[in-house]
Design a protein around this motif. Structure first.
Motif, PDB file in Angstrom:
ATOM      1  N   LEU A 338      -0.290  10.462 -34.939  1.00  0.00           N
ATOM      2  CA  LEU A 338      -1.096  11.450 -34.239  1.00  0.00           C
ATOM      3  C   LEU A 338      -2.427  10.833 -33.814  1.00  0.00           C
ATOM      4  N   ASN A 339      -2.830  11.087 -32.573  1.00  0.00           N
ATOM      5  CA  ASN A 339      -4.107  10.614 -32.032  1.00  0.00           C
ATOM      6  C   ASN A 339      -4.194   9.099 -31.916  1.00  0.00           C
ATOM      7  N   HIS A 340      -3.060   8.416 -31.908  1.00  0.00           N
ATOM      8  CA  HIS A 340      -3.035   6.962 -31.773  1.00  0.00           C
ATOM      9  C   HIS A 340      -2.271   6.539 -30.523  1.00  0.00           C
ATOM     10  N   GLU A 341      -2.615   5.343 -30.026  1.00  0.00           N
ATOM     11  CA  GLU A 341      -1.890   4.727 -28.922  1.00  0.00           C
ATOM     12  C   GLU A 341      -1.565   3.289 -29.294  1.00  0.00           C
ATOM     13  N   ILE A 342      -0.471   2.777 -28.751  1.00  0.00           N
ATOM     14  CA  ILE A 342      -0.158   1.358 -28.916  1.00  0.00           C
ATOM     15  C   ILE A 342       0.138   0.750 -27.550  1.00  0.00           C
ATOM     16  N   ARG A 343      -0.155  -0.527 -27.429  1.00  0.00           N
ATOM     17  CA  ARG A 343       0.204  -1.298 -26.246  1.00  0.00           C
ATOM     18  C   ARG A 343       0.725  -2.657 -26.690  1.00  0.00           C
ATOM     19  N   LEU A 344       1.614  -3.218 -25.880  1.00  0.00           N
ATOM     20  CA  LEU A 344       2.106  -4.566 -26.104  1.00  0.00           C
ATOM     21  C   LEU A 344       1.673  -5.418 -24.927  1.00  0.00           C
ATOM     22  N   VAL A 345       0.932  -6.474 -25.225  1.00  0.00           N
ATOM     23  CA  VAL A 345       0.369  -7.311 -24.162  1.00  0.00           C
ATOM     24  C   VAL A 345       0.689  -8.772 -24.433  1.00  0.00           C
ATOM     25  N   GLU A 346       0.489  -9.588 -23.410  1.00  0.00           N
ATOM     26  CA  GLU A 346       0.559 -11.026 -23.633  1.00  0.00           C
ATOM     27  C   GLU A 346      -0.467 -11.389 -24.709  1.00  0.00           C
ATOM     28  N   PRO A 347      -0.095 -12.231 -25.680  1.00  0.00           N
ATOM     29  CA  PRO A 347      -1.012 -12.532 -26.790  1.00  0.00           C
ATOM     30  C   PRO A 347      -2.418 -12.874 -26.327  1.00  0.00           C
ATOM     31  N   ASP A 348      -3.396 -12.138 -26.918  1.00  0.00           N
ATOM     32  CA  ASP A 348      -4.825 -12.324 -26.662  1.00  0.00           C
ATOM     33  C   ASP A 348      -5.256 -11.920 -25.257  1.00  0.00           C
ATOM     34  N   ALA A 349      -4.356 -11.309 -24.485  1.00  0.00           N
ATOM     35  CA  ALA A 349      -4.689 -10.960 -23.105  1.00  0.00           C
ATOM     36  C   ALA A 349      -5.418  -9.621 -23.040  1.00  0.00           C
ATOM     37  N   ASP A 350      -5.906  -9.297 -21.855  1.00  0.00           N
ATOM     38  CA  ASP A 350      -6.551  -8.020 -21.581  1.00  0.00           C
ATOM     39  C   ASP A 350      -5.568  -6.883 -21.860  1.00  0.00           C
ATOM     40  N   PRO A 351      -6.051  -5.707 -22.355  1.00  0.00           N
ATOM     41  CA  PRO A 351      -5.142  -4.591 -22.622  1.00  0.00           C
ATOM     42  C   PRO A 351      -4.319  -4.127 -21.420  1.00  0.00           C
ATOM     43  N   ASP A 352      -4.736  -4.485 -20.205  1.00  0.00           N
ATOM     44  CA  ASP A 352      -3.941  -4.126 -19.031  1.00  0.00           C
ATOM     45  C   ASP A 352      -2.751  -5.054 -18.816  1.00  0.00           C
ATOM     46  N   ALA A 353      -2.743  -6.206 -19.495  1.00  0.00           N
ATOM     47  CA  ALA A 353      -1.683  -7.210 -19.280  1.00  0.00           C
ATOM     48  C   ALA A 353      -0.458  -6.878 -20.125  1.00  0.00           C
ATOM     49  N   THR A 354       0.073  -5.668 -19.943  1.00  0.00           N
ATOM     50  CA  THR A 354       1.197  -5.211 -20.757  1.00  0.00           C
ATOM     51  C   THR A 354       2.479  -5.930 -20.364  1.00  0.00           C
ATOM     52  N   VAL A 355       3.364  -6.090 -21.337  1.00  0.00           N
ATOM     53  CA  VAL A 355       4.656  -6.730 -21.091  1.00  0.00           C
ATOM     54  C   VAL A 355       5.676  -5.661 -20.719  1.00  0.00           C
ATOM     55  N   GLU A 356       6.782  -6.076 -20.151  1.00  0.00           N
ATOM     56  CA  GLU A 356       7.845  -5.146 -19.780  1.00  0.00           C
ATOM     57  C   GLU A 356       8.524  -4.583 -21.030  1.00  0.00           C
ATOM     58  N   GLN A 357       9.093  -3.390 -20.874  1.00  0.00           N
ATOM     59  CA  GLN A 357       9.840  -2.774 -21.973  1.00  0.00           C
ATOM     60  C   GLN A 357      10.938  -3.730 -22.437  1.00  0.00           C
ATOM     61  N   GLY A 358      10.988  -3.957 -23.748  1.00  0.00           N
ATOM     62  CA  GLY A 358      11.962  -4.869 -24.313  1.00  0.00           C
ATOM     63  C   GLY A 358      11.450  -6.278 -24.512  1.00  0.00           C
ATOM     64  N   ASP A 359      10.355  -6.639 -23.809  1.00  0.00           N
ATOM     65  CA  ASP A 359       9.779  -7.973 -23.976  1.00  0.00           C
ATOM     66  C   ASP A 359       8.829  -7.990 -25.170  1.00  0.00           C
ATOM     67  N   ILE A 360       8.666  -9.172 -25.754  1.00  0.00           N
ATOM     68  CA  ILE A 360       7.815  -9.316 -26.926  1.00  0.00           C
ATOM     69  C   ILE A 360       6.373  -9.553 -26.501  1.00  0.00           C
ATOM     70  N   GLY A 361       5.462  -8.819 -27.133  1.00  0.00           N
ATOM     71  CA  GLY A 361       4.034  -8.977 -26.873  1.00  0.00           C
ATOM     72  C   GLY A 361       3.231  -8.719 -28.130  1.00  0.00           C
ATOM     73  N   GLU A 362       1.925  -8.974 -28.041  1.00  0.00           N
ATOM     74  CA  GLU A 362       1.052  -8.684 -29.177  1.00  0.00           C
ATOM     75  C   GLU A 362       0.807  -7.183 -29.253  1.00  0.00           C
ATOM     76  N   ILE A 363       0.829  -6.656 -30.472  1.00  0.00           N
ATOM     77  CA  ILE A 363       0.662  -5.216 -30.692  1.00  0.00           C
ATOM     78  C   ILE A 363      -0.823  -4.869 -30.756  1.00  0.00           C
ATOM     79  N   LEU A 364      -1.249  -3.975 -29.857  1.00  0.00           N
ATOM     80  CA  LEU A 364      -2.606  -3.434 -29.852  1.00  0.00           C
ATOM     81  C   LEU A 364      -2.543  -1.981 -30.284  1.00  0.00           C
ATOM     82  N   LEU A 365      -3.512  -1.552 -31.073  1.00  0.00           N
ATOM     83  CA  LEU A 365      -3.567  -0.162 -31.530  1.00  0.00           C
ATOM     84  C   LEU A 365      -4.937   0.419 -31.259  1.00  0.00           C
ATOM     85  N   ALA A 366      -4.966   1.697 -30.916  1.00  0.00           N
ATOM     86  CA  ALA A 366      -6.224   2.416 -30.736  1.00  0.00           C
ATOM     87  C   ALA A 366      -6.095   3.771 -31.420  1.00  0.00           C
ATOM     88  N   GLY A 367      -7.117   4.154 -32.188  1.00  0.00           N
ATOM     89  CA  GLY A 367      -7.088   5.433 -32.879  1.00  0.00           C
ATOM     90  C   GLY A 367      -8.404   5.719 -33.572  1.00  0.00           C
TER      91      GLY A 367
END
Length: 511
Positions: A338-367
């Motif tokens: 609840l009240n959290h978001e996650i994103r998967l991005v290229e490792p160490d990249a900007d939060p907008d640099a999300t990877v495609e669904q199914g691709d491996i990326g670094e896990i970012l969390l906000a809450g």
């Protein structure tokens, strides 16, 4: 009004003064919420008399017990910063953390006295010692004497929701621990999330058998139970037989354990005469529950299990896998809390640099439960916490992917990824195949430098087998590409782990 952690205890004591709050069988103690709140007042005033002021750090080297619970709430009442240490630390690490935190008081007990004694000469800021057992050392105060002698009145210190509640030092999968700074407001919010996700209410009885110095047991279990008015039974340490007997004796409805501990309980249950039918939900974290362990627990205990994924820096719970998802999405971590978001991005990249669904990326969390900072580590803080479009994202260092339904699967630590011959190898996938061999109890895979390939795969194995057998097993498997196969096997009695059960691979690499 934004409440503090101390407020949650006081409000519960006001609503349910005569309800049983805490049971500590080891010392034959049982407190109602009114009594627990009064004793927290007394300890808070006693700490003040020892010179503790708002913002001062109070460290503990305590196993589970009423004393560590009271210390957490007493610190909250006077605005002191609670600093629980792993009770298994040697003296050198005790002095490192206490000096780094600039602690002024250290509470300890008989089982940690040797480590504290070894650390004493190197403690730079600790001025007062408090001992919770008999035969108090001459340099320490008697915990129960100072509590009984202190005033039962509520301290008049003004503590705000955005004041610091604790320094929780990371358990260290990558080296020296860092002090995670948490505020009262974020921990109260975290309690509410855990109450909602686990469906806790005042009629629940929870058992704390895993370490309360660790945020999983403390923040995700004890604090929510106190907040909602549920009863907490405290065991000094984890013992499968004692846990099963306690579920029977106290009609325990909620229990947290790591998957390895749940496995131990399931294996032990058939040999113990204990009725565990009161258990309604099992809570776990640190890793997904292996399918065979989950099925064994469902057979022995209850049908409903709740997994939390996260880390000290975010509360720790940021993702949940709910009871109805355990089998259908086995192996996943779940969906955002609840009240959290996650994103998967290229490792160490900007939060907008999300990877495609199914691709491996670094896990970012906000809450809302994310740490304020790492204590005295501005560079590490800047690397881990990054604001983007008004949202502060925590870079976890974990790698994962999301399936077509949005469920998160954690693949490995970014730092643990092996690059051999230009190919990325995720140790977890090698470990999963190794673990499927019937004679392998545990396995951990790391990369070691190699002149030709850059890195080569090395497997550390606990089990009754040999390298030739395992290598043949992996070569015959359809689940692992040949380039991912270990080129070296080391057989060990046990794997080094941190308090939450995660393998400390940096220690294996150092070997």
């Amino acid at each position: 009004m934004q409440p503090t952690l101390a407020d949650t205890l006081e409000q519960t004591a006001d609503k349910y003064p005569e309800k049983e709050a805490l049971v500590y069988p080891r010392k034959d103690q049982s407190y109602t919420f009114a009594e627990l709140d009064e004793r927290a007042n007394r300890l808070a005033n006693a700490l003040s008399e020892l010179g503790v002021e708002k913002g001062d750090r109070v460290s503990t080297m305590l196993f589970n017990g009423s004393e560590i619970v009271l210390t957490a709430y007493a610190c909250g009442k006077i605005g002191a910063v609670f600093n629980p240490l792993n009770y298994r630390l040697p003296g050198g690490e005790v002095s490192f953390i206490c000096n780094d935190a600039e602690s002024s008081v250290l509470l300890f007990e008989a089982d940690t006295a040797e480590a504290v004694e070894n650390a004493r000469e190197d403690l730079e800021t600790v001025e007062e010692f408090v001992y919770v057992d008999e035969d108090v050392p001459e340099y320490a105060h008697d915990f129960y004497d100072i509590v009984e002698a202190a005033s039962a009145e509520s301290p008049d210190t003004v503590v705000e929701a955005d004041d610091v509640y604790a320094f929780i030092y990371t358990s260290g999968t990558t080296g020296r621990p860092k002090g995670v700074v948490h505020e009262h407001a974020s921990m109260v919010e975290h309690s509410l999330i855990c109450i909602a996700e686990a469906g806790l209410d005042k009629d629940d009885v929870g058992l704390s058998a895993l370490p309360l110095y660790h945020c999983a047991e403390l923040h995700a279990n004890l604090f929510p139970r106190v907040h909602v008015g549920a009863t907490s039974v405290i065991h000094h340490e984890f013992d499968p037989v004692a846990v099963l007997e306690a579920i029977d004796e106290h009609d325990v409805t909620q229990l947290f354990a790591a998957p390895t501990a749940w496995n131990g309980l399931a294996q032990t249950a058939p040999t113990v005469d204990a009725d565990t039918s009161s258990l309604r939900i099992g809570f776990y974290g640190a890793s997904p529950m292996p399918k065979d362990v989950l099925e064994a627990c469902m057979e022995q205990f209850c049908d409903d299990y709740l997994q939390a994924y996260g880390m000290t820096e975010i509360g720790p719970c940021g993702v949940f896998q709910h009871p109805d998802e355990q089998l259908e999405k086995q192996g996943s971590a779940g969906l955002p809390a609840l009240n959290h978001e996650i994103r998967l991005v290229e490792p160490d990249a900007d939060p907008d640099a999300t990877v495609e669904q199914g691709d491996i990326g670094e896990i970012l969390l906000a809450g809302p439960c994310t740490m304020r900072e790492y204590w005295n580590r501005p560079e590490a803080t800047a690397q881990s916490l990054r604001e983007h479009d008004g949202v502060e994202w925590y870079y976890s260092g974990d790698l994962g992917y999301r399936d077509e339904d949005g469920y998160l699967y954690v693949v490995d630590r970014k730092d643990d990824m092996i690059i051999s011959g230009g190919e990325n190898i995720y140790p977890t996938e090698v470990e999963d195949v190794l673990f499927s061999h019937p004679d392998v109890v545990e396995a951990a895979v790391v990369g070691q430098p190699h002149d030709e390939w850059g890195e080569t795969v090395v497997a550390y194995v606990v089990g009754d087998t040999d390298a030739e057998t395992l290598d043949a097993f992996l070569q015959d498997s359809d689940d692992l590409a040949d380039f991912k196969r270990p080129r070296e096997y080391e057989f060990v009695e046990e794997l080094p782990k941190n308090p939450s059960g995660k393998v400390q691979k940096f220690k294996l690499r150092e070997e």
